[in-house]
Design a protein around this motif. Structure first.
Motif, PDB file in Angstrom:
ATOM      1  N   SER A  72     106.165  54.527  43.023  1.00 46.66           N
ATOM      2  CA  SER A  72     106.858  53.804  41.955  1.00 46.66           C
ATOM      3  C   SER A  72     107.882  52.840  42.532  1.00 46.66           C
ATOM      4  CB  SER A  72     107.560  54.782  41.020  1.00 46.66           C
ATOM      5  OG  SER A  72     106.622  55.587  40.377  1.00 46.66           O
ATOM      6  N   ASP A 193     101.597  51.468  37.024  1.00 43.86           N
ATOM      7  CA  ASP A 193     102.221  52.601  37.701  1.00 43.86           C
ATOM      8  C   ASP A 193     101.725  53.909  37.096  1.00 43.86           C
ATOM      9  OD1 ASP A 193     103.725  54.375  39.051  1.00 43.86           O
ATOM     10  OD2 ASP A 193     105.668  53.707  38.282  1.00 43.86           O
ATOM     11  N   GLU A 194     100.805  54.546  37.764  1.00 43.42           N
ATOM     12  CA  GLU A 194     100.201  55.792  37.272  1.00 43.42           C
ATOM     13  C   GLU A 194      99.840  55.657  35.796  1.00 43.42           C
ATOM     14  OE1 GLU A 194     101.116  59.463  38.690  1.00 43.42           O
ATOM     15  OE2 GLU A 194     102.464  58.826  40.289  1.00 43.42           O
TER      16      GLU A 194
END
Ligand SMILES: Nc1ncnc2c1ncn2[C@@H]1O[C@H](COP(=O)(O)OP(=O)(O)O)[C@@H](O)[C@H]1O
Ligand SMILES: [Mg+2]
Lengths: 359, 295
Positions: A72, A193-194
């Motif tokens: 992140s 992000d994920e």
């Protein structure tokens, strides 16, 4: 707009240290101070260490690593939601780090869009108004913004849900809104992000297909973060693996699966369904003189699983692997393929003996 | 050993001179700036008078309809609207209509003023920890200091009347407005705020599109508390010339008119309940889509 002269993303010598006096410790970290030592002696957290990644335009770059490895942190440097301690982040040739506040805002509006793990939708806005948020911020006329937003809402499969609120939708549908919101921006860079980590496995595969389908036409430079290797292998043109803020391996899916750089990567790779990733070139043996293969051929680049499916239907015997021009470049048989699927040593040692050590 | 049993206090003479000096100083200040300050507050005076005139001179059926319409618009609940109607009719029937209207107009102006001053202060506070550390103790003082005490300087500056009453009420009632605005904005989901940032929102866009809307239910709770606290000040404010339900109560205390006191007291309770239920129902309706849900 996405593909015209876009020069990709280049990250060079990027360092991030969390703490009040971060810049004072960059030199020490450069000279080999470890994350643990930095934390122990100075109370600072080493977020990223000497990151160098080139992401070509139009490719999906996957960043993979365990939780806490700095994924992140890394992706937030690309649109500078986090300021680096040292280094360069070039997006389309411009260093994001050097932008002033106004330039940065304009850059975020025009060049990047982001999809978040927890969706991060505006709860008081319905699907339509969430989707056009980026356009609204840019100052695009409302009627035009609605047009664009409606198109993307339909494209991600949410037609008819425009006036629903996020809390009336399932997680998968909320993330479709997140995706539509990002795509409506029509920025060349898409940061994820994920984005799919919070979704159920089935819905996740579904969303991966949505993204792959879209990418065929939008050709954006996508940075996709995940801690799931299957997802990484499925989506990534390039994969970078992070551990403790350092990149420990970069390459395409074949590189990662066949030649893991160390035990950390090997551990990731262990559980993967090799049949779907490894290609026949990694298994085949060179054709020998006087060889008489069966009449079937398999094109190079076929995965082991697909190759087995073809061979299983035909007679026993060796099958030729052919290059783009139809010339035979190798030979495989069912036993080799099966061996490669269940036994990593078999596949690897024929191809590259040096890696067997890592497994 | 005398100091052990008797607190070694400042001697009487110096203490007297000190108090005198402070009083004198403030009086000089009043003489010098009193007019200017009064001038500064004169728009408030006009606002107050206009609001009161509207409430007392409009025929009662129209006022009743307006209040019921507002109650319906805010709460969408027939029960609350019916409760409002019964309360208003009872108040009118027991001949407290005019005083009630004066009190309502006063509370209305107070609330508007508290919102207009409190929300901006709350926003600034949410952006700076240092300001928060500075303002919080001041708010504590405003809430705990007996209200009679700050009536003194207000009356010295502005005399007896509506405006000093208004200011005294606002000082007492504004802290929850400020605190809950600050809190509401600080509690806004960091992920949503980051998303707004990632899409290139300016700080005004973040405030307008994310922070204020998401903080709104909390801010509404602040408005509700402010109204309740303003109502609690009605009797005290009537001591410095604010007309309304407070004055009959005051008279009742002075002359031991039990029933007069009870009736007017109940009228205050009645409008307190109306304000409370209506503003809370509105807050709840706002809440409907506002929580962030994951997964
Ligand atoms: N603001 C911060 N202050 C201090 N440490 C941080 C901060 N943000 C992240 N970190 C640390 O940086 C490391 C990487 O975090 P993160 O990038 O969130 O990892 P990932 O996304 O891979 O799970 C973690 O050890 C985390 O504790
Ligand atoms: Mg993360």
């Amino acid at each position: 707009m996405a593909d015209q002269h876009f020069d990709g993303i280049k990250i060079r010598h990027l360092y991030k240290i969390f703490g009040p006096n971060a810049s004072a410790h960059v030199e020490a970290v450069r000279n080999g101070l470890s994350k643990a030592e930095l934390n122990e002696k100075f109370g600072h957290v080493l977020g990223l260490k000497d990151i160098n990644i080139e992401m070509p335009s139009g490719c999906v770059q996957v960043i993979m690593g365990l939780s806490g490895s700095g994924k992140s942190t890394l992706i937030r440097h690309i649109n500078r939601l986090i300021d680096p301690t040292a280094g360069e982040v070039l997006v389309n040739g411009v260093d994001v780090v050097k932008m002033n506040e106004l330039e940065l805002r304009e850059f975020r509006r025009q060049q990047t869009a982001m999809v978040f793990q927890k969706f991060a939708l505006l709860p008081h806005r319905n699907v339509l108004d969430n989707t056009l948020y980026g356009l609204e911020v840019q100052g695009v006329e409302r009627s035009k913004a609605v047009d664009v937003a409606m198109r993307w809402i339909e494209r991600v499969g949410l037609k008819g849900f425009e006036s629903k609120y996020p809390n009336q939708l399932s997680g998968g549908m909320q993330q479709r809104v997140g995706l539509a919101r990002a795509l409506a921006n029509d920025a060349p860079v898409l940061l994820m992000d994920e984005a799919y980590s919070a979704l159920d496995p089935l819905i996740r595969t579904d969303m991966q297909s949505v993204l792959l389908d879209l990418q065929k036409e939008i050709r954006k430079t996508i940075v996709f973060i995940t801690h799931d290797l299957d997802e990484a292998l499925r989506l990534g043109d390039q994969i970078a693996i992070l551990r403790d803020g350092e990149v420990i391996q970069q390459g395409n899916s074949q590189d990662i699966v066949l030649r893991p750089a160390d035990d950390y990567v090997a551990n990731f790779v262990k559980e993967v369904n090799r049949g779907r990733v490894v290609q026949v070139e990694a298994v085949m043996v060179p054709p020998w003189a006087g060889l008489s293969p069966t009449c079937m051929t398999i094109p190079a680049g076929t995965t082991i699983e697909d190759a087995m499916r073809v061979i299983a239907k035909g007679p026993d015997g060796d099958v030729a692997v052919v290059g783009p021009g139809g010339e035979p470049i190798g030979v495989v048989n069912l036993r080799q393929l099966a061996g490669a699927m269940v036994n990593s040593h078999g596949a690897v040692s024929q191809h590259d003996g040096s890696v067997a050590r890592a497994l | 050993m005398e100091w052990f049993y008797e607190f070694p206090s400042m001697n009487d003479d110096s203490l007297r001179t000190l108090k005198k000096a402070i009083d004198e100083g403030f009086r000089t200040f009043t003489r010098a700036y009193g007019d200017a300050i009064e001038g500064f507050f004169s728009p408030l005076q006009h606002f107050l008078i206009a609001a009161e005139r509207f409430m007392t001179q409009t025929p009662w059926p129209i006022i009743t309809l307006i209040i019921l319409a507002i109650a319906w618009g805010a709460s969408r609940s027939w029960k609350i609207v019916l409760g409002c109607l019964v309360t208003l009719l009872a108040i009118g029937y027991f001949d407290m209509w005019d005083d009630t209207m004066r009190t309502i107009s006063m509370i209305f102006v107070c609330t508007i003023l508290s919102i207009a001053v409190g929300i901006p202060i709350g926003i600034l506070m949410s952006r700076s920890d240092r300001l928060q550390r500075l303002v919080n103790p001041a708010l504590d003082v405003m809430q705990t200091m007996p209200s009679f005490v700050y009536l003194i300087p207000v009356v010295m500056l502005l005399g007896i009347g509506k405006v000093p009453g208004l200011i005294a009420v606002v000082i007492y009632a504004i802290p929850p407005m400020i605190r809950l605005t600050d809190l509401g904005i600080r509690l806004v989901d960091k992920d949503v705020l980051e998303a707004a940032e990632a899409f290139g929102s300016s700080s005004w866009q973040k405030l307008k599109n994310v922070q204020l809307p998401l903080a709104l239910p909390t801010i509404m709770a602040g408005i509700n508390q402010t109204i309740m606290m303003a109502l609690a000040m009605v009797v005290i404010a009537s001591m410095i010339g604010v007309q309304g339900l407070g004055q009959p109560v005051l008279k009742a205390i002075a002359n031991q008119y039990f029933t007069l006191g009870i009736f007017n007291g109940l009228a205050i309770v009645g409008i307190a309940i109306i304000f409370d239920r209506v503003s809370q129902a509105y807050g709840q309706r706002l809440q409907k889509h506002r929580e962030v849900v994951h997964g």
